[in-house]
Design a protein around this motif. Sequence first.
Motif, PDB file in Angstrom:
ATOM      1  N   THR A  22       0.798  -1.237   0.000  1.00  0.00           N
ATOM      2  CA  THR A  22       0.000   0.000   0.000  1.00  0.00           C
ATOM      3  C   THR A  22       0.826   1.280   0.000  1.00  0.00           C
ATOM      4  OG1 THR A  22      -0.107   0.151   2.415  1.00  0.00           O
ATOM      5  CG2 THR A  22      -1.774  -1.220   1.320  1.00  0.00           C
ATOM      6  N   GLY A  23       2.101   1.181   0.367  1.00  0.00           N
ATOM      7  CA  GLY A  23       2.920   2.381   0.489  1.00  0.00           C
ATOM      8  C   GLY A  23       2.686   3.144   1.773  1.00  0.00           C
ATOM      9  N   GLY A  24       1.772   2.638   2.608  1.00  0.00           N
ATOM     10  CA  GLY A  24       1.492   3.297   3.882  1.00  0.00           C
ATOM     11  C   GLY A  24       2.561   3.007   4.921  1.00  0.00           C
ATOM     12  N   ALA A  25       2.408   3.620   6.082  1.00  0.00           N
ATOM     13  CA  ALA A  25       3.394   3.492   7.152  1.00  0.00           C
ATOM     14  C   ALA A  25       2.693   3.187   8.460  1.00  0.00           C
ATOM     15  CB  ALA A  25       4.213   4.775   7.287  1.00  0.00           C
ATOM     16  N   SER A  26       3.429   2.534   9.366  1.00  0.00           N
ATOM     17  CA  SER A  26       2.916   2.291  10.711  1.00  0.00           C
ATOM     18  C   SER A  26       4.048   2.384  11.703  1.00  0.00           C
ATOM     19  CB  SER A  26       2.223   0.923  10.802  1.00  0.00           C
ATOM     20  OG  SER A  26       3.109  -0.122  10.446  1.00  0.00           O
ATOM     21  N   LYS A  27       3.715   2.737  12.938  1.00  0.00           N
ATOM     22  CA  LYS A  27       4.705   2.767  14.014  1.00  0.00           C
ATOM     23  C   LYS A  27       3.985   2.580  15.333  1.00  0.00           C
ATOM     24  CE  LYS A  27       4.871   7.834  14.664  1.00  0.00           C
ATOM     25  NZ  LYS A  27       5.748   9.012  14.714  1.00  0.00           N
ATOM     26  N   ASP A  28       4.740   2.162  16.356  1.00  0.00           N
ATOM     27  CA  ASP A  28       4.179   1.911  17.679  1.00  0.00           C
ATOM     28  C   ASP A  28       4.547   3.037  18.627  1.00  0.00           C
ATOM     29  OD1 ASP A  28       3.284  -0.442  16.595  1.00  0.00           O
ATOM     30  OD2 ASP A  28       4.885  -1.671  17.466  1.00  0.00           O
ATOM     31  N   ILE A  29       3.572   3.447  19.440  1.00  0.00           N
ATOM     32  CA  ILE A  29       3.780   4.566  20.350  1.00  0.00           C
ATOM     33  C   ILE A  29       3.223   4.220  21.735  1.00  0.00           C
ATOM     34  CG2 ILE A  29       3.855   6.345  18.562  1.00  0.00           C
ATOM     35  CD1 ILE A  29       0.725   6.003  20.599  1.00  0.00           C
ATOM     36  N   THR A  30       3.626   4.991  22.730  1.00  0.00           N
ATOM     37  CA  THR A  30       3.160   4.810  24.099  1.00  0.00           C
ATOM     38  C   THR A  30       2.156   5.904  24.442  1.00  0.00           C
ATOM     39  OG1 THR A  30       5.249   3.803  24.780  1.00  0.00           O
ATOM     40  CG2 THR A  30       3.856   4.712  26.526  1.00  0.00           C
ATOM     41  N   ILE A  31       0.977   5.497  24.867  1.00  0.00           N
ATOM     42  CA  ILE A  31      -0.051   6.443  25.311  1.00  0.00           C
ATOM     43  C   ILE A  31       0.114   6.743  26.796  1.00  0.00           C
ATOM     44  CG2 ILE A  31      -2.540   6.690  25.726  1.00  0.00           C
ATOM     45  CD1 ILE A  31      -2.995   5.186  23.095  1.00  0.00           C
ATOM     46  N   ARG A  32       0.387   5.695  27.572  1.00  0.00           N
ATOM     47  CA  ARG A  32       0.584   5.852  29.018  1.00  0.00           C
ATOM     48  C   ARG A  32       1.648   4.860  29.465  1.00  0.00           C
ATOM     49  NH1 ARG A  32      -4.487   4.222  32.257  1.00  0.00           N
ATOM     50  NH2 ARG A  32      -3.580   2.151  31.982  1.00  0.00           N
ATOM     51  N   GLU A  33       2.493   5.312  30.381  1.00  0.00           N
ATOM     52  CA  GLU A  33       3.599   4.480  30.846  1.00  0.00           C
ATOM     53  C   GLU A  33       3.181   3.485  31.927  1.00  0.00           C
ATOM     54  OE1 GLU A  33       6.614   4.165  29.810  1.00  0.00           O
ATOM     55  OE2 GLU A  33       7.052   5.923  28.583  1.00  0.00           O
ATOM     56  N   ASP A  34       2.354   3.933  32.894  1.00  0.00           N
ATOM     57  CA  ASP A  34       2.083   3.090  34.048  1.00  0.00           C
ATOM     58  C   ASP A  34       0.657   3.313  34.553  1.00  0.00           C
ATOM     59  OD1 ASP A  34       2.416   1.348  36.173  1.00  0.00           O
ATOM     60  OD2 ASP A  34       3.372   2.850  37.465  1.00  0.00           O
ATOM     61  N   PRO A  35      -0.209   2.282  34.414  1.00  0.00           N
ATOM     62  CA  PRO A  35       0.001   1.025  33.710  1.00  0.00           C
ATOM     63  C   PRO A  35       0.088   1.280  32.198  1.00  0.00           C
ATOM     64  CG  PRO A  35      -1.962   0.916  35.097  1.00  0.00           C
ATOM     65  CD  PRO A  35      -1.527   2.328  35.068  1.00  0.00           C
ATOM     66  N   LEU A  36       0.743   0.395  31.497  1.00  0.00           N
ATOM     67  CA  LEU A  36       1.122   0.630  30.115  1.00  0.00           C
ATOM     68  C   LEU A  36      -0.053   0.499  29.160  1.00  0.00           C
ATOM     69  CD1 LEU A  36       3.678   1.172  28.401  1.00  0.00           C
ATOM     70  CD2 LEU A  36       3.868  -1.313  28.104  1.00  0.00           C
ATOM     71  N   ILE A  37      -0.253   1.528  28.329  1.00  0.00           N
ATOM     72  CA  ILE A  37      -1.157   1.465  27.178  1.00  0.00           C
ATOM     73  C   ILE A  37      -0.347   1.875  25.956  1.00  0.00           C
ATOM     74  CG2 ILE A  37      -3.296   2.231  26.100  1.00  0.00           C
ATOM     75  CD1 ILE A  37      -4.301   3.146  28.799  1.00  0.00           C
ATOM     76  N   LEU A  38      -0.328   1.024  24.964  1.00  0.00           N
ATOM     77  CA  LEU A  38       0.392   1.285  23.724  1.00  0.00           C
ATOM     78  C   LEU A  38      -0.602   1.426  22.572  1.00  0.00           C
ATOM     79  CD1 LEU A  38       3.150  -1.469  24.168  1.00  0.00           C
ATOM     80  CD2 LEU A  38       3.354   0.959  24.727  1.00  0.00           C
ATOM     81  N   ALA A  39      -0.108   1.751  21.398  1.00  0.00           N
ATOM     82  CA  ALA A  39      -0.947   1.803  20.201  1.00  0.00           C
ATOM     83  C   ALA A  39      -0.058   1.666  18.979  1.00  0.00           C
ATOM     84  CB  ALA A  39      -1.733   3.113  20.133  1.00  0.00           C
TER      85      ALA A  39
ATOM     86  N   LEU B 250      -5.170  -6.773  28.564  1.00  0.00           N
ATOM     87  CA  LEU B 250      -6.090  -7.887  28.369  1.00  0.00           C
ATOM     88  C   LEU B 250      -6.563  -8.485  29.689  1.00  0.00           C
ATOM     89  CD1 LEU B 250      -4.274  -9.800  25.470  1.00  0.00           C
ATOM     90  CD2 LEU B 250      -6.191  -8.190  25.268  1.00  0.00           C
ATOM     91  N   ALA B 251      -7.777  -9.047  29.656  1.00  0.00           N
ATOM     92  CA  ALA B 251      -8.277  -9.867  30.760  1.00  0.00           C
ATOM     93  C   ALA B 251      -7.655 -11.259  30.627  1.00  0.00           C
ATOM     94  CB  ALA B 251      -9.795  -9.941  30.682  1.00  0.00           C
ATOM     95  N   PRO B 252      -7.549 -12.016  31.709  1.00  0.00           N
ATOM     96  CA  PRO B 252      -8.020 -11.718  33.058  1.00  0.00           C
ATOM     97  C   PRO B 252      -7.027 -10.928  33.915  1.00  0.00           C
ATOM     98  CG  PRO B 252      -7.212 -13.955  32.983  1.00  0.00           C
ATOM     99  CD  PRO B 252      -7.100 -13.422  31.581  1.00  0.00           C
ATOM    100  N   GLU B 253      -5.800 -10.694  33.413  1.00  0.00           N
ATOM    101  CA  GLU B 253      -4.859  -9.914  34.218  1.00  0.00           C
ATOM    102  C   GLU B 253      -5.412  -8.519  34.508  1.00  0.00           C
ATOM    103  OE1 GLU B 253      -2.148 -12.216  31.277  1.00  0.00           O
ATOM    104  OE2 GLU B 253      -4.215 -11.488  31.370  1.00  0.00           O
ATOM    105  N   CYS B 254      -6.087  -7.942  33.515  1.00  0.00           N
ATOM    106  CA  CYS B 254      -6.715  -6.626  33.674  1.00  0.00           C
ATOM    107  C   CYS B 254      -8.233  -6.826  33.738  1.00  0.00           C
ATOM    108  CB  CYS B 254      -6.346  -5.734  32.490  1.00  0.00           C
ATOM    109  SG  CYS B 254      -7.061  -4.086  32.541  1.00  0.00           S
ATOM    110  N   PRO B 255      -8.910  -6.357  34.793  1.00  0.00           N
ATOM    111  CA  PRO B 255     -10.361  -6.539  34.887  1.00  0.00           C
ATOM    112  C   PRO B 255     -11.078  -5.906  33.698  1.00  0.00           C
ATOM    113  CG  PRO B 255      -9.442  -5.779  36.979  1.00  0.00           C
ATOM    114  CD  PRO B 255      -8.355  -5.660  35.970  1.00  0.00           C
TER     115      PRO B 255
END
Length: 330
Positions: A44-61, A121-126
């Motif tokens: 497709t010629g598109g691009a992707s990268k991973d980023i951090t939304i929150r450090e603790d507890p961790l949320i990525l995207a 993810l559950a079940p580690e995260c309610p």
Amino acid sequence: MGRISSSKEVEKELSPFLRVYKDGTIERLSGTPYVPPCLEDPKTGGASKDITIREDPLILARIHLPKLEPVNGQPEKLPILVYYHGGGFCIESAFSLVEHQYLTTLVAEAKILAVSVEYRLAPECPVPTIYDDCWEALQWVASHSVDGGAAAKEPWLADHGDFHRLFIGGDSAGANIAHNVLMRAGRDTILGGIKISGACLTHPYFWGSEPIGSEPKTDRDKGLGHVLWTFLYPTAKDGIDSPMMNPMATGAPSLAGLGCGRLLVSVAEKDRLRDRELKYCEAVKESGFKGEVEVVDVEGEEHAFHIVSFEKESAQVLIKRLAAFINKSC
């Protein structure tokens, strides 16, 4: 996927998703491989990268961009899709093969910027905390519309996001999450006063104690839809009829409160959830919801077919429908 020693003692198992051991270890039994982001997708010629939304507890995207074409030397502005992956709240990932391939294709077709949220993810995260993670991710995206919003602004969002065209979406459990985020958006303010233009719910995972349409009328507590929810959220008030899982339950908040301008729900003929999803669409229309409701009913297909077999013709047709919905004038 690594295997855990057979000498460990199993406490409980939810086949085909995961196994919980007495020492608290959790083994996931299914899911597709993780794949890395790519700054230039060969197809497709598109691009992707991973980023951090929150450090603790961790949320990525994972952020996806289509191939860009600057307009008069200015950064191209694109509709934004905040996306929640499926997997029964307990498997898969924004970084998994099937979700990455699907979003790469949708982003190229619709010419949008997508933020695929790597919620815990559950079940580690309610389960309720998963909804909170996904709401926080939406707020983080919206914060890029506000001066001094995100502490460290993500340049792809800041440069290319059109916050007047903000959408959310998800598949299966991710579509359930998107519904619950929409209900919260109808009650709570999104940063910057941003409004959600529309939402795409593909094969949303809803269930309930009372059968709808062709759903089985006996042994309902033995079906996967019931077993999965009660396994992951055994303390849910009202159990399987919690409004989080059954938006049409007696006493559930009015669906008129959905916080978006337009709603698309995609269903599949051979999906055991189909009749309930269609009833949900009817209930939204009858609730007094002031937006548009669009239903896409795909013949001959199973639950989440567009994710697991995104290259087949029926999946490509659905992707084009989703792209048209996002690009439709508000």
